[in-house]
Design a protein around this motif. Sequence first.
Motif, PDB file in Angstrom:
ATOM      1  N   GLY A 247      41.330 -50.670  17.030  1.00 35.59           N
ATOM      2  CA  GLY A 247      41.598 -49.920  18.252  1.00 35.59           C
ATOM      3  C   GLY A 247      41.724 -48.433  18.005  1.00 35.59           C
TER       4      GLY A 247
ATOM      5  N   ALA B 231      38.204 -46.755  17.728  1.00 36.90           N
ATOM      6  CA  ALA B 231      37.516 -46.642  19.013  1.00 36.90           C
ATOM      7  C   ALA B 231      38.180 -45.602  19.902  1.00 36.90           C
ATOM      8  CB  ALA B 231      37.494 -48.005  19.710  1.00 36.90           C
TER       9      ALA B 231
ATOM     10  N   GLY C 179      31.896 -55.320  19.028  1.00 35.22           N
ATOM     11  CA  GLY C 179      32.035 -53.878  19.214  1.00 35.22           C
ATOM     12  C   GLY C 179      30.767 -53.242  19.742  1.00 35.22           C
TER      13      GLY C 179
ATOM     14  N   SER D 125      35.211 -50.341  14.982  1.00 38.96           N
ATOM     15  CA  SER D 125      36.384 -50.936  15.619  1.00 38.96           C
ATOM     16  C   SER D 125      36.260 -52.457  15.676  1.00 38.96           C
ATOM     17  CB  SER D 125      36.551 -50.358  17.028  1.00 38.96           C
ATOM     18  OG  SER D 125      37.565 -51.034  17.745  1.00 38.96           O
TER      19      SER D 125
ATOM     20  N   ASN E 198      39.584 -49.785  23.855  1.00 39.45           N
ATOM     21  CA  ASN E 198      39.108 -51.094  23.394  1.00 39.45           C
ATOM     22  C   ASN E 198      40.221 -52.127  23.533  1.00 39.45           C
ATOM     23  OD1 ASN E 198      37.795 -53.219  22.270  1.00 39.45           O
ATOM     24  ND2 ASN E 198      37.511 -52.309  20.246  1.00 39.45           N
TER      25      ASN E 198
ATOM     26  N   THR F 153      32.918 -47.471  17.756  1.00 36.60           N
ATOM     27  CA  THR F 153      33.191 -48.737  18.432  1.00 36.60           C
ATOM     28  C   THR F 153      32.717 -49.929  17.613  1.00 36.60           C
ATOM     29  OG1 THR F 153      32.851 -47.538  20.517  1.00 36.60           O
ATOM     30  CG2 THR F 153      33.038 -49.915  20.658  1.00 36.60           C
TER      31      THR F 153
ATOM     32  N   HIS G 245      30.479 -53.897  23.410  1.00 33.39           N
ATOM     33  CA  HIS G 245      31.408 -53.020  24.133  1.00 33.39           C
ATOM     34  C   HIS G 245      30.844 -51.601  24.217  1.00 33.39           C
ATOM     35  CE1 HIS G 245      35.144 -51.833  25.873  1.00 33.39           C
ATOM     36  NE2 HIS G 245      35.534 -51.082  24.837  1.00 33.39           N
TER      37      HIS G 245
ATOM     38  N   GLY H 187      36.307 -54.555  28.211  1.00 31.78           N
ATOM     39  CA  GLY H 187      37.192 -55.204  27.238  1.00 31.78           C
ATOM     40  C   GLY H 187      37.643 -56.579  27.695  1.00 31.78           C
TER      41      GLY H 187
ATOM     42  N   HIS I 255      35.967 -49.113  30.874  1.00 30.06           N
ATOM     43  CA  HIS I 255      36.325 -49.618  29.553  1.00 30.06           C
ATOM     44  C   HIS I 255      37.227 -50.842  29.636  1.00 30.06           C
ATOM     45  CE1 HIS I 255      35.491 -45.461  27.480  1.00 30.06           C
ATOM     46  NE2 HIS I 255      34.630 -45.735  28.459  1.00 30.06           N
TER      47      HIS I 255
END
Length: 431
Positions: free
Chosen positions: A68, A71, A116, A270, A78, A267, A119, A134, A130
């Motif tokens: 986290g 990101a 990731g 992440s 995230n 990301t 995302h 998530g 976001h």
Amino acid sequence: MSVQTVSEGTAEARRVRRYHLVLIGVALLIVALSLVRVLADATDLTSSGTFRAALGLAIPIGLAGLGGLWAERAGVVNIGLEGMMVLGTWFAGWAGYQWGPLAALVAGLLGGALGGLLHAVATVTFGVDHIISGVAINLLGPGITRFLSEVLYREGTAASEAGAGITTSPTLAEVPTVSVPLLSSGQDWLGDLESTHWFLLSDVAGMLRGLTRDVNVLAILAVALIPLTYYVLWHTAFGLRLRSCGENPWAAESLGVNVYRTKYIATVISGAFAGLGGVFLVFVTQKYVEGQTSGRGFIGLAAMIFGNWRPGGLAAGASLFGYADGLQLRSSQAVTGLFLFGALLLLGYAIMQARKAATAANRTAGTYTAVAFAALGAVALLWLWLTVDTLPNEFVFITPHVLTLLVLSVASQRLRMPKADGVRYRRGEQH
């Protein structure tokens, strides 16, 4: 002497002072915990077994929080860490029973990185909110892994393997453990010192024995990632560019930073870290089990927020939650000792706020309110410790989650998230 030299010297002195204050704070916490262990007669508060369990429980939380951190420092919120951890556990279990622990490590990293990447595509490229992205990943993770289990563990070649099923993978090979030389090899002198139950000495021995004996090799890697993350994000040009994307992506763009690419990289990393947390869970149980993440991705996110989006604070938050969880697994009676420990901490906080209020500049209604609530909380916890012998199992089970809420409510007063965290970025559109 130039102004820049004076400024750098002042900043360095401030960092050294902060470092010394942290060391003093840790030492005071250990003394307070030792004192509580003696007064409450709860040896599990500082036993090696508790700290061994705490380390194992803190590692996946810390890795999820580390994911986290990467990101959100790049401006991507995230909350899909839980789903990425789930993907990491399944891929680690699937590859691990066939090709061994190393394959499990690589597959878990790739599984989390895949989450990731999904995302990043949704938030960076298509501008999806976001939080919505998530949540979708948290729903997709368990769904995808159940589908894959149905296909491979019920109908595929793994169906005949011992212990395999739609909710669990076949057993993996045992992952090696290591012990720190001198401290936990040969004669167990730390164990002998711990068994004496001397004030402070046996407590420190128990802590060191639990943290240095028969440690999972992945735990060592996870701990090393904390200072490595700090170095990369705060002492390299790449880290500076990444953090600038989280503070002001349009300013970073004007300086030639490829914001889209940087956000993608952050990301995906992440997700890989969250997947690595899932790999650790698989290594501990030696198999993938459906639902074994048990919300650790969300607690990792809470630990990251508690740590003010910094690696050191994140490590402290993960350690706190892991310790509370490990203690309730070891002894329900020892959990009541946390009441006394909490009372001492609140009393110390009330004294600090009272000293702060003693100066005219800080004499505000908010400061007096903080002193009053801290003192009231200390009295309430002390009363609970004096009157409650053993907590019911239901209350023992929720202790880590209650602790999460309390810590976040106190820490929220000093938090500062990256300014552009969660902000939709489009090249050339200055906000």
